[in-house]
Write an enzyme that holds these catalytic residues in place. Structure first.
Site, PDB file in Angstrom:
ATOM      1  N   ASP A  36       0.809  -1.214   0.000  1.00 21.75           N
ATOM      2  CA  ASP A  36       0.000   0.000   0.000  1.00 21.75           C
ATOM      3  C   ASP A  36       0.847   1.270   0.000  1.00 21.75           C
ATOM      4  O   ASP A  36       0.309   2.373  -0.068  1.00 21.75           O
ATOM      5  CB  ASP A  36      -0.933   0.019   1.220  1.00 21.75           C
ATOM      6  CG  ASP A  36      -2.205  -0.780   0.967  1.00 21.75           C
ATOM      7  OD1 ASP A  36      -2.339  -1.325  -0.140  1.00 21.75           O
ATOM      8  OD2 ASP A  36      -3.051  -0.867   1.870  1.00 21.75           O
ATOM      9  N   ASP A 287     -12.055  32.450 -37.743  1.00 24.43           N
ATOM     10  CA  ASP A 287     -11.382  31.156 -37.730  1.00 24.43           C
ATOM     11  C   ASP A 287     -12.148  30.124 -36.917  1.00 24.43           C
ATOM     12  O   ASP A 287     -12.017  28.922 -37.148  1.00 24.43           O
ATOM     13  CB  ASP A 287      -9.966  31.296 -37.147  1.00 24.43           C
ATOM     14  CG  ASP A 287      -9.036  32.041 -38.093  1.00 24.43           C
ATOM     15  OD1 ASP A 287      -9.368  32.095 -39.291  1.00 24.43           O
ATOM     16  OD2 ASP A 287      -8.010  32.564 -37.646  1.00 24.43           O
TER      17      ASP A 287
END
Length: 537
Positions: A36, A287
């Site tokens: 762990d 654009d």
């Protein structure tokens, strides 16, 4: 329990570790087995922190289970206190450690440390990381700020004349998506309004800072998944109101400014007038007409997913075709958001469900976590990351907030560039047969004498060439329904390549479906355009 390769959230003790790692002067003693301790890697390798988390593991092994594991915990706690001398300590167990039932909280308190010791009881098999972080922060606030709470029924004192209003920033933690830069952005925004920041917590705070949270006039909840519970408690006990708006996107940032100005009793007009972001101008420029109505699928934690849907729909002109989150605790908020875009909410922590939904919806852009980045890559769809879990590239060295007006600029760049690059690739594909743009051609300004030699490439024969031609007619009545799949004629394959790569897969599937449903054995250019007209109705 479900076995999985990927997971959106870790166990709850990882959330507790995010809180502890973000703070100073706090130490976390974790009753955990060997294995762990992997959580250290999340901070040192992914977040690129220059020191390991303030966590001490008991690290018991299988051979220790026949002995007194409680004594192992107490020894680890004593050693941690002697070595680190923290202002406060939190104790708990990992998912595996909780099965031993050693009661870390009771054991730690029996040691009689002269500092606050807060037990964090996290139900590892029912809850996950964000809940663990929220619960840890809530327990810290209760334990450290609680002793300074006013008596019940006491009204909050009015702020003295001439004193600037102040607030707390709640929610940022270690390993959070752009939390570091969001703090800077929001602190600067509040400063322009004449509002001071009392405490930022958990990130950057100490236990002593947590104890003085009640001094602020109100709280700014930056990330509801982490700070919502603590803010609600502070509201009940200290009578501190808190913000409901998360300032991600231009519109939300303006709403946030108005909200905090009302809470602080200041005039927001000057800040709103001077507010500047390039996103609105860019998204309305010529654009960006290419971006209008682009189909976008969104998935992440609830805070970022809901904010992303609003930006995509209202500020960039995208069409939200999917919205989901792994934050089950915020399912109601996500469902309400999904109604605004007329989509079915996807609330799941199974990445395979998410992948199936992306494949079904055929979006032109995916906004998600690092999992969706992998999913989109497999499906050939552009993707931008908007939420944890993230990888190392989403902890940039540069300043890259998500909140505030500068955050809106960062979001525009992050989301739009994948689509623009897709357009560029499409244009290169369209013109690759032109003599000026063919592969291997050198820049035209160097002249024809500098042209690179182009290797002759013999094209592989298409699979459809070897197939016998078949009439483009529907099967006669009584013919078997399961006809062989249609094959592509070479000229149709060539025409298909002119379609942008990020929707080419969808076009291929739709055309093949159209051909099979209409009994077309060989897909020609005409079939391709007939299918396009059919599905465009």
């Amino acid at each position: 329990m479900q076995l999985t390769v990927w997971t959106y959230e870790g166990p709850p003790h990882v959330g507790a570790m995010r809180v502890a790692t973000g703070m100073e002067g706090l130490h976390y003693v974790l009753h955990a087995p060997q294995g762990d301790t992997y959580a250290d890697l999340l901070f040192t390798m992914i977040e690129r922190r220059n020191k390991r988390p303030p966590v001490t593991y008991t690290t018991f092994a299988a051979r220790d289970l026949g002995r007194d594991t409680a004594e192992l915990f107490m020894t680890a706690a004593r050693d941690a206190y002697a070595r680190f001398q923290p202002q406060a300590m939190i104790v708990g167990a990992s998912c595996t450690g909780s099965l031993i039932q050693d009661d870390p909280g009771g054991l730690a308190k029996s040691l009689g440390f002269p500092i606050p010791v807060i037990a964090i009881d996290l139900p590892a098999y029912q809850r996950k990381e964000n809940w663990g972080a929220a619960e840890t922060f809530y327990q810290l606030v209760r334990a450290l700020a609680g002793p300074n709470a006013p008596p019940p029924g006491t009204k909050r004192a009015e702020r003295a004349a001439g004193v600037r209003p102040s607030c707390n920033l709640l929610g940022p933690t270690a390993l959070g998506f752009r939390h570091r830069d969001d703090i800077t952005e929001i602190t600067g925004l509040l400063g322009k309004l004449g509002i001071d920041v009392n405490v930022v917590a958990p990130m950057g705070s100490t236990p002593a800072d947590i104890a003085r949270l009640g001094d602020a006039d109100f709280n700014v909840v930056m990330y509801p998944e982490i700070a919502g519970q603590a803010a609600s408690w502070l509201h009940r006990i200290f009578h501190q109101p808190f913000t409901k708006t998360v300032p991600i996107g231009v519109s939300a940032t303006r709403d946030f400014i108005r909200e905090v100005a009302e809470l602080a009793g200041v005039d927001p007009a000057a800040v709103l007038q001077d507010a500047s972001s390039r996103l609105p101008w860019y998204s309305h420029s010529v654009d960006s007409t290419y971006l209008t109505n682009k189909r976008v699928f969104i998935f992440g934690d609830a805070t970022h997913a809901i904010a992303a849907a609003r930006i995509a729909s209202e500020e960039l002109g995208f069409k939200v075709v999917g919205l989901g989150s792994y934050s089950r605790e915020f399912g109601r908020e996500l469902r309400e958001a999904a109604k605004r875009y007329d989509v079915e909410p996807l609330i799941t922590d199974d990445y395979l469900e998410v992948e199936a939904k992306v494949a079904e919806l055929h979006p032109e852009l995916v906004l998600g976590t690092q999992m969706e980045r992998h999913i989109a890559k497999r499906l050939g769809v552009p993707c931008a990351v908007i939420s944890a879990p993230v990888h190392v590239q989403d902890f940039p060295a540069r300043y890259a907030p998500q909140m505030g007006f500068e955050g809106a600029n960062v979001i525009f760049d992050t989301w739009v560039h994948p689509l623009m690059m897709g357009l560029e690739e499409h244009l290169l594909t369209m013109f690759k047969d032109d003599f000026e743009f063919k592969d291997g051609a050198m820049p035209s300004h160097l002249g024809t004498g500098h042209a690179a030699p182009v290797a002759e490439v013999v094209a592989e024969p298409a699979a459809s060439v070897a197939a016998p031609a078949a009439p483009d007619v529907a099967p006669a009545p009584g013919q078997a329904a399961a006809a062989a799949a249609a094959v592509w004629a070479p000229e149709a394959e060539k025409e298909l390549q002119k379609i942008p790569f990020f929707v080419r897969g969808k076009a291929r599937r739709n055309t093949e479906r159209f051909a099979n449903e209409n009994g077309v054995a060989t897909i020609t250019v005409e079939t391709l355009y007939d299918a396009k007209a059919h599905f465009a109705r």
